[in-house]
Design an enzyme around this catalytic site. Structure first.
Site, PDB file in Angstrom:
ATOM      1  N   PRO A  88       0.794  -1.230   0.000  1.00 11.76           N
ATOM      2  CA  PRO A  88       0.000   0.000   0.000  1.00 11.76           C
ATOM      3  C   PRO A  88       0.828   1.282   0.000  1.00 11.76           C
ATOM      4  CG  PRO A  88      -0.788  -1.558   1.662  1.00 11.76           C
ATOM      5  CD  PRO A  88       0.538  -2.058   1.181  1.00 11.76           C
ATOM      6  N   CYS A  89       2.051   1.232   0.518  1.00 10.87           N
ATOM      7  CA  CYS A  89       2.845   2.431   0.789  1.00 10.87           C
ATOM      8  C   CYS A  89       3.489   3.006  -0.469  1.00 10.87           C
ATOM      9  CB  CYS A  89       3.920   2.095   1.827  1.00 10.87           C
ATOM     10  SG  CYS A  89       5.109   3.419   2.103  1.00 10.87           S
ATOM     11  N   PRO A  90       3.239   4.273  -0.801  1.00 11.41           N
ATOM     12  CA  PRO A  90       3.837   4.856  -2.009  1.00 11.41           C
ATOM     13  C   PRO A  90       5.345   5.020  -1.904  1.00 11.41           C
ATOM     14  CG  PRO A  90       2.753   6.557  -0.719  1.00 11.41           C
ATOM     15  CD  PRO A  90       2.391   5.252  -0.078  1.00 11.41           C
ATOM     16  N   HIS A  93       6.733   1.782  -2.675  1.00  9.27           N
ATOM     17  CA  HIS A  93       6.545   1.528  -4.101  1.00  9.27           C
ATOM     18  C   HIS A  93       7.692   2.129  -4.910  1.00  9.27           C
ATOM     19  CE1 HIS A  93       3.533   1.500  -7.718  1.00  9.27           C
ATOM     20  NE2 HIS A  93       4.492   0.601  -7.847  1.00  9.27           N
TER      21      HIS A  93
END
Length: 352
Positions: A88-90, A93
């Protein structure tokens, strides 16, 4: 309080308004309830996201900013380092994209995908799983335990991404920008392997400039919207997001990528934010106004499709439905009822 019976039963809560209004003006009851809820909400938001005196989100500093290379204590060797990321974490990412786009193999740097579960985590929100790819090679149960192993008595935030030297059992960095830049510089002793250069010499100053405004207006701008606790702070952040999107639209109308004809580190840093915008940052964070969608910016959407179609596996670096749904599952103060919207898909965003 339940009224009626069977299928006709209606739950009217504590029936406070109907009962209390016989003794106290309804306006006072409503105002007291609103202020009480707002006070509790602001306290929870401050726990989730530190605030300054204006109610604006103040992103914490990172604790580990070491470097890999000849002049540091972390030599450039294959199999030595391990990267921990969460879908979920940008910021995670970013690091995952760098691994993929740089064609860095598991033999060169291993990777573990964390599971976001703040209920089971002893601190923070990341835990390890039992399946391959989610287990910690150092045997930790959650990220806090890993931090404790690698940096005893650590008191800061247990964040990801996290780059670790497995040989020395030390943390290299937990700052995504530094990790991406390091991954671009590593050769693992094989200078003959062809890899995408995310930070080419002739574009360095342009990339640095783009990185700055992309971070301020968009990467951090969306979080400043979602984590604001006062109207003026939100209005300022929302205006920044709109300026950032308009600036991207203007640039990408004239050229395929932010810094010209080539995908660079600036595109990599923008991509996680844009991929999460329609599913989380727009509707949940109200970034730029809850009505905005990426398809409202045709040049950005076309850029997003180009990035998605890159042959080095961008689409394999994210599960969009899980990533966007996580914001509704885990950010309790922003979604106290716990209802999760129908997950957004690649097609919903406008990707083919």
């Amino acid at each position: 309080m339940i009224f009626g019976s069977g299928k006709d039963a209606i739950d009217k809560g504590f029936n406070i308004l109907e009962t209390a209004s016989k003794f106290v003006p309804q306006g006072r009851v409503v105002q007291t309830a609103k202020e009480t809820w707002k006070f509790a909400w602001r306290r929870m938001m401050t726990e989730l996201a530190p605030q300054d005196k204006t109610g604006a989100y103040s992103r914490p500093k990172y604790s580990f900013t070491n470097k890999i290379g000849e002049n540091y204590n972390f030599p450039d060797e294959p199999g030595r380092f391990h990267l921990y990321v969460g879908n979920p974490c940008p910021w995670c990412h970013r690091a995952h994209l760098a691994l993929s786009l740089r064609s860095i193999t598991p033999d060169e740097i291993g990777m573990t995908v964390l599971i976001d579960d703040p209920v089971k985590a002893s601190r923070g929100g990341w835990i390890f799983g039992a399946e391959s790819g989610t287990r910690d090679p150092l045997g930790s149960r959650d990220l806090r335990e890993l931090y404790e192993k690698l940096s005893p008595n650590f008191k800061g935030r247990c964040t990801a991404p996290l780059l670790v030297d497995l040989k020395q059992k030390k943390i290299v960095s937990n700052e995504s920008s530094d990790i991406v830049r390091m991954l671009n510089d590593l050769s693992f002793g094989n200078n003959n392997k062809e890899r995408l250069d995310l930070y080419p010499e002739n574009l360095k100053s342009q990339i640095d400039e783009s990185n700055q405004w992309v971070y301020e207006l968009l990467n951090n701008g969306v979080y400043r919207c979602g984590f604001s606790t006062q109207q003026a702070a939100y209005d300022s952040a929302s205006a920044d997001v709109r300026r950032g999107l308009e600036r991207c639209q203007d640039i990408l109308t004239k050229q395929p990528f932010l810094c010209g004809s080539t995908f660079t580190e600036s595109d990599l840093r923008l991509l996680p934010t844009i991929l999460r915008f329609d599913g989380a940052y727009g509707p949940l964070f109200h970034a730029g106004g809850a009505h905005l969608r990426i398809r409202d910016y045709p040049a950005i959407l076309a850029w997003l499709q180009r990035c998605w179609d890159l042959p080095l596996g961008v689409s394999d670096t994210i599960d969009i439905q899980d990533a966007t749904s996580s914001y509704y599952r885990q950010l309790f103060p922003l979604n106290a009822g716990g209802l999760i919207p129908t997950p957004i898909s690649e097609k919903d965003i406008g990707l083919n």
